[in-house]
Design a protein around this motif. Sequence first.
Motif, PDB file in Angstrom:
ATOM      1  N   ILE A  90       7.765 -18.512  26.380  1.00 22.74           N
ATOM      2  CA  ILE A  90       8.361 -18.005  27.796  1.00 22.74           C
ATOM      3  C   ILE A  90       9.472 -16.736  27.373  1.00 22.74           C
ATOM      4  CG2 ILE A  90       9.501 -18.180  30.041  1.00 22.74           C
ATOM      5  CD1 ILE A  90       8.609 -21.216  29.807  1.00 22.74           C
ATOM      6  N   GLU A  94       9.779 -13.104  32.154  1.00 21.95           N
ATOM      7  CA  GLU A  94       8.408 -13.321  32.242  1.00 21.95           C
ATOM      8  C   GLU A  94       7.935 -14.617  32.510  1.00 21.95           C
ATOM      9  OE1 GLU A  94       6.374 -11.682  29.017  1.00 21.95           O
ATOM     10  OE2 GLU A  94       7.447  -9.830  28.945  1.00 21.95           O
ATOM     11  N   PRO A  95       8.202 -15.471  33.908  1.00 22.07           N
ATOM     12  CA  PRO A  95       7.812 -16.577  34.090  1.00 22.07           C
ATOM     13  C   PRO A  95       6.547 -17.240  33.814  1.00 22.07           C
ATOM     14  CG  PRO A  95       9.240 -15.613  35.963  1.00 22.07           C
ATOM     15  CD  PRO A  95       8.709 -14.525  35.212  1.00 22.07           C
ATOM     16  N   GLN A  96       6.076 -18.480  33.411  1.00 18.91           N
ATOM     17  CA  GLN A  96       4.874 -18.812  33.320  1.00 18.91           C
ATOM     18  C   GLN A  96       4.370 -19.900  34.042  1.00 18.91           C
ATOM     19  OE1 GLN A  96       2.841 -17.413  30.675  1.00 18.91           O
ATOM     20  NE2 GLN A  96       4.518 -15.799  30.559  1.00 18.91           N
ATOM     21  N   SER A  97       3.277 -20.011  34.485  1.00 21.14           N
ATOM     22  CA  SER A  97       2.741 -21.297  35.475  1.00 21.14           C
ATOM     23  C   SER A  97       2.307 -22.396  34.330  1.00 21.14           C
ATOM     24  CB  SER A  97       1.608 -20.767  36.347  1.00 21.14           C
ATOM     25  OG  SER A  97       1.940 -19.884  37.205  1.00 21.14           O
ATOM     26  N   THR A 128       0.519 -27.134  39.943  1.00 21.67           N
ATOM     27  CA  THR A 128       1.056 -26.301  39.192  1.00 21.67           C
ATOM     28  C   THR A 128       2.499 -26.072  39.511  1.00 21.67           C
ATOM     29  OG1 THR A 128       0.472 -24.347  40.281  1.00 21.67           O
ATOM     30  CG2 THR A 128      -0.857 -25.298  38.293  1.00 21.67           C
ATOM     31  N   ARG A 130       6.122 -23.082  38.184  1.00 24.24           N
ATOM     32  CA  ARG A 130       6.486 -21.721  37.615  1.00 24.24           C
ATOM     33  C   ARG A 130       7.870 -21.891  36.915  1.00 24.24           C
ATOM     34  NH1 ARG A 130       7.821 -17.486  40.546  1.00 24.24           N
ATOM     35  NH2 ARG A 130       7.478 -16.070  38.839  1.00 24.24           N
ATOM     36  N   GLY A 132      10.873 -20.273  34.163  1.00 23.33           N
ATOM     37  CA  GLY A 132      11.219 -19.231  33.637  1.00 23.33           C
ATOM     38  C   GLY A 132      12.226 -19.487  32.446  1.00 23.33           C
ATOM     39  N   ILE A 191      13.245 -23.615  37.026  1.00 19.32           N
ATOM     40  CA  ILE A 191      11.851 -23.926  37.807  1.00 19.32           C
ATOM     41  C   ILE A 191      11.886 -23.250  39.092  1.00 19.32           C
ATOM     42  CG2 ILE A 191      10.420 -25.672  38.643  1.00 19.32           C
ATOM     43  CD1 ILE A 191      11.067 -27.553  36.298  1.00 19.32           C
ATOM     44  N   TYR A 192      10.867 -22.480  39.517  1.00 20.20           N
ATOM     45  CA  TYR A 192      10.954 -21.956  40.646  1.00 20.20           C
ATOM     46  C   TYR A 192      10.094 -22.660  41.776  1.00 20.20           C
ATOM     47  CZ  TYR A 192      12.766 -18.147  37.648  1.00 20.20           C
ATOM     48  OH  TYR A 192      13.508 -17.484  36.655  1.00 20.20           O
ATOM     49  N   ASP A 193      10.644 -22.378  42.854  1.00 23.13           N
ATOM     50  CA  ASP A 193       9.813 -22.883  44.317  1.00 23.13           C
ATOM     51  C   ASP A 193       9.830 -21.617  45.251  1.00 23.13           C
ATOM     52  OD1 ASP A 193       8.798 -24.028  46.238  1.00 23.13           O
ATOM     53  OD2 ASP A 193      10.364 -25.322  46.977  1.00 23.13           O
TER      54      ASP A 193
END
Length: 401
Positions: A90, A94-97, A128, A130, A132, A191-193
């Motif tokens: 990471i 550039e966040p990743q799933s 899943t 996301r 970052g 962690i994104y929501d």
Amino acid sequence: RGKIGFTPFSLKTFKGSPGYREAPMGKNKDPVPVLKNLGFSIRKQKEDMLEAEMGFSATWLSWIYHAALVFCILGFFTTYLFSFESEVTIWPGEPQSIAAVSDQTRWRRFINHLTGNKTAWKVPEGETFRIGLAEFITEYTYEYKLDFTKENRWWKMDRIRALFAERDKPLRFKINNPSYYPKDWKSRLQIYDGGRVKMEKVIEVNDPLRYQGLALYQAAYDQRLHIRIPSTGEMLTVDSGKEFSIPGVKEKIRLEGAVKTGSLFTMDGQVQKIVPFVSVSLIPEPEEGTRQKEDKGKVKAKPLGKLVLHEPLTVKGQTLIFEGLDEATILSIRHDPGLPLLWVSSFLFMGVLTLRTWGRWYRIRMAREADTVFFVIQGQGILAREERLARETEEAFQRTG
């Protein structure tokens, strides 16, 4: 209650052992209250014979031991069938799933093989998330060495020397050509929501982020440098530890190792910011018909000095300027549903082992003939004292009888 596994004759064969005793007791006296007052629990009783226990029950310990064995086997097979591991890099911005499930478990592969399913696997909706990288944190300290006095220079076993050094001569440390030693690597993960940050945690080695059944461990890191060549205006992006070429120079340039950046913890307790730098070498071209010399698997190179952030470095007439640095975190992702079972089995095993080794457990087998009771006490555990308890039991029967 239960079948008695001994006879008066078999008890008398223990005569002479530390736990064997005989005591007078009238026929109208009941030995059960005496044993209960001493702390025994009656397990089996038939006519003039009985069996009692004191302390941690060997029966229950045996049940717990076998339960731990079952948990261990279940944990092993659960891990074998349903665990999986992956890796993700990471970069900032550039966040990743990340998928919380995988088709690479042995169980899924077995089912697909059994059913002949060869269709591409899709991650179920909602499985899943996301993630970052908000910040990668690097911490260094100096690599210290013991500074021995001349009279003790002959002693080459440094660590033993440190243990047996003269107390009136305190140990001193020295730093040769200040070399940085890694102290810690940390990653501030988010962690994104949707578009908002749902969770944030700073992880480091052996302190992972746990989320949706996954454990995200700090495994490694990656760096890329942005190097500008003023003569051409070209901006190069180079990975740390790699080789690159610049216009007007035939030889390749190599970045030696990682860029030193972050914080430096000194011996006097201060924390200093490190101006990012990396050692640079020039790889000479081999002469015709010869092979390049190698050192530990790498082509021998000529040191050029240090490439420091925002400072120019001239290489054969060409100027290089280190303009910026990006750092990425490399995470090891692990899913192991059998781990809780293995932890439970480990604690149960250690608990039973501790109780059986250090605890006290006694068993008394007693028979009665006329006005005499004879018994034998057997104990288990380091703290068990059969002879002392046998003497106390004999005295209690004598007082009653």
